[in-house]
Design a protein around this motif. Structure first.
Motif, PDB file in Angstrom:
ATOM      1  N   GLY A 102       6.693  -4.907  -5.842  1.00 22.11           N
ATOM      2  CA  GLY A 102       6.732  -3.772  -5.072  1.00 22.11           C
ATOM      3  C   GLY A 102       7.609  -3.691  -3.576  1.00 22.11           C
ATOM      4  O   GLY A 102       8.285  -2.880  -3.471  1.00 22.11           O
ATOM      5  N   ASN A 103       7.543  -4.661  -3.043  1.00 22.01           N
ATOM      6  CA  ASN A 103       7.913  -4.720  -1.691  1.00 22.01           C
ATOM      7  C   ASN A 103       9.361  -5.761  -1.776  1.00 22.01           C
ATOM      8  O   ASN A 103      10.067  -5.518  -0.815  1.00 22.01           O
ATOM      9  CB  ASN A 103       7.087  -5.475  -0.821  1.00 22.01           C
ATOM     10  N   HIS A 142      12.164   2.590  -1.012  1.00 18.63           N
ATOM     11  CA  HIS A 142      12.144   3.280  -2.260  1.00 18.63           C
ATOM     12  C   HIS A 142      12.657   4.954  -2.340  1.00 18.63           C
ATOM     13  O   HIS A 142      13.295   5.286  -3.263  1.00 18.63           O
ATOM     14  CB  HIS A 142      10.799   3.273  -3.043  1.00 18.63           C
ATOM     15  N   ILE A 194      13.060  -4.069  -5.027  1.00 15.68           N
ATOM     16  CA  ILE A 194      13.299  -2.843  -4.778  1.00 15.68           C
ATOM     17  C   ILE A 194      14.736  -2.471  -5.496  1.00 15.68           C
ATOM     18  O   ILE A 194      15.848  -2.990  -4.924  1.00 15.68           O
ATOM     19  CB  ILE A 194      13.254  -2.551  -3.368  1.00 15.68           C
ATOM     20  N   LEU A 252       2.712  -1.289  -1.659  1.00 17.37           N
ATOM     21  CA  LEU A 252       3.912  -1.149  -0.827  1.00 17.37           C
ATOM     22  C   LEU A 252       3.506  -0.868   0.529  1.00 17.37           C
ATOM     23  O   LEU A 252       2.378  -0.055   1.017  1.00 17.37           O
ATOM     24  CB  LEU A 252       4.511  -0.035  -1.253  1.00 17.37           C
ATOM     25  N   ASN A 253       4.321  -1.674   1.511  1.00 21.12           N
ATOM     26  CA  ASN A 253       4.275  -1.373   2.977  1.00 21.12           C
ATOM     27  C   ASN A 253       4.993  -0.080   3.376  1.00 21.12           C
ATOM     28  O   ASN A 253       5.609   0.467   2.493  1.00 21.12           O
ATOM     29  CB  ASN A 253       4.564  -2.674   3.727  1.00 21.12           C
ATOM     30  N   SER A 288       8.816  -0.353   2.788  1.00 16.86           N
ATOM     31  CA  SER A 288       9.094  -0.509   1.448  1.00 16.86           C
ATOM     32  C   SER A 288       8.994   0.920   0.796  1.00 16.86           C
ATOM     33  O   SER A 288       9.841   1.208  -0.124  1.00 16.86           O
ATOM     34  CB  SER A 288       8.300  -1.453   0.616  1.00 16.86           C
ATOM     35  N   LYS A 289       8.039   1.571   0.896  1.00 21.94           N
ATOM     36  CA  LYS A 289       7.795   3.016   0.795  1.00 21.94           C
ATOM     37  C   LYS A 289       9.103   3.719   1.191  1.00 21.94           C
ATOM     38  O   LYS A 289       9.743   4.605   0.177  1.00 21.94           O
ATOM     39  CB  LYS A 289       6.724   3.667   1.102  1.00 21.94           C
ATOM     40  N   TRP A 311       2.505  -7.435  -5.204  1.00 22.43           N
ATOM     41  CA  TRP A 311       3.019  -7.290  -3.788  1.00 22.43           C
ATOM     42  C   TRP A 311       4.445  -7.489  -3.730  1.00 22.43           C
ATOM     43  O   TRP A 311       5.533  -7.005  -3.322  1.00 22.43           O
ATOM     44  CB  TRP A 311       2.302  -8.037  -2.764  1.00 22.43           C
TER      45      TRP A 311
END
Length: 335
Positions: free
Chosen positions: A11-12, A93, A15, A85-86, A89-90, A8
């Motif tokens: 990914g979050n 990215h 970045i 990813l929340n 965050s998506k 987590w």
């Protein structure tokens, strides 16, 4: 829990990746340096995608022409959904990825399918530069072929490369044909997951299995030349059609028959068939796998598995570099 927490955070928080803290100081340093030491163009390669973001900062500051190359996709890479990813965050990215598409003068990637995937999310006129082989690596390798019916794989084999249908096919044929069982050698060189080894052994193929944890590059190339059949086991993942393992091109240069385990429509399969270098069996097509192995074995028994003589020079590093320099010249001439 600790593993999930780490994923987590990766990914979050980090970045686009764990090199994110290099972006701002590197862009600042390079912008200052390049004012005093000008260049015609900057080439970046990712992942890590932070390299692209460094050049994005330089491009904004100095306007130097930029070629952005992707070894793997960014938001379309197969492990992206596993980053937990929340929604915010998506979006971050994806927004950073779009900055690369918008600011780079040229974008390239390593396969035709992934080119189409990038263009489907906004990249323009994406070029393709595949992995290749170095001609010098294959000079003066003249070794006799193995006397065994060797099916050889070189490189790591994790859970997504467990060719269960192939192992089952080999087991079935071995039980039907004692001569095949005596001749067969499954050569796996590199890291091989325990589940794969257990799977092969559970099918009664323990005596046919030849494992090597790590071998030198020189020995790897020599073994490729000695092998009767080279295994190209693709990752059984969502974006498999665009994945071109680097070993594919060294397999081609070794001139031995290649057995692709993966989709017929994959770019790897198309390349192999395009230069008449081998065969393809889908992950779950047991009947075709059995028939293909039997055909290869019959040719082996008849001493009829000769080296492929088709022209593969389009995949040499020399010619791929010419293709890259063509892109670079085009960028410079239009800026």
């Amino acid at each position: 829990f600790s593993h999930k927490l780490g994923v987590w955070i990766r990914g979050n928080i980090f970045i686009p990746d764990a090199r994110k803290f290099w972006i701002r100081p590197s862009a600042k340093f390079l912008s200052k340096y390049l004012k005093e030491n000008p260049v015609d163009l900057i080439f970046t390669n990712g992942p890590p995608q932070s390299t692209h973001m460094i050049e994005y900062g330089v491009k904004k500051n100095l306007g130097i022409p930029w070629h952005a190359d992707f070894q793997d996709p960014w938001t379309q890479v197969d492990y992206f959904p596993q980053l937990m990813l929340n929604p915010i965050s998506k979006k971050i990215h994806a927004a950073k990825e779009q900055l690369v598409f918008r600011w780079a003068d040229k974008v390239t990637i390593c396969s035709d399918t992934w080119k189409n995937d990038l263009e489907s999310i906004g990249a323009k006129d994406v070029g393709v530069i595949v992995w290749g082989y170095d001609e010098d690596d294959f000079e003066n390798i003249t070794l006799p072929l193995s006397k065994k019916f060797t099916l050889s794989h070189f490189g790591s084999m994790g859970p997504d490369r467990n060719a269960k249908t192939l192992w089952k096919a080999l087991s079935i044929i071995a039980k039907e044909n004692n001569q095949f069982a005596n001749d067969l050698e499954i050569e796996l060189a590199g890291f091989v997951g325990h589940a794969i080894v257990d799977e092969i052994k559970s099918l009664g193929l323990t005596g046919n299995l030849n494992l090597s944890d790590h071998i030198s590059r020189k020995e790897t190339l020599e073994r490729m030349h000695r092998s009767q059949v080279l295994l190209l086991i693709l990752n059984d993942m969502s974006n498999v059609n665009g994945r071109l393992p680097g070993k594919l091109f060294e397999y081609l240069a070794s001139r031995r028959p290649i057995l692709v385990i993966g989709p017929e429509e994959s770019d790897a399969s198309k390349i192999v068939h395009g230069v008449n270098a081998g065969y393809t069996c889908d992950f779950n097509d047991l009947e075709k796998t059995i028939n293909t192995v039997k055909d290869l074995y019959e040719k082996f028994r008849q001493n009829n598995l000769p080296p492929n003589q088709t022209d593969i020079s389009q995949y040499s590093n020399r010619n791929l570099t010419k293709k890259l320099t063509g892109y670079l010249d085009q960028i410079i001439n239009t800026n």
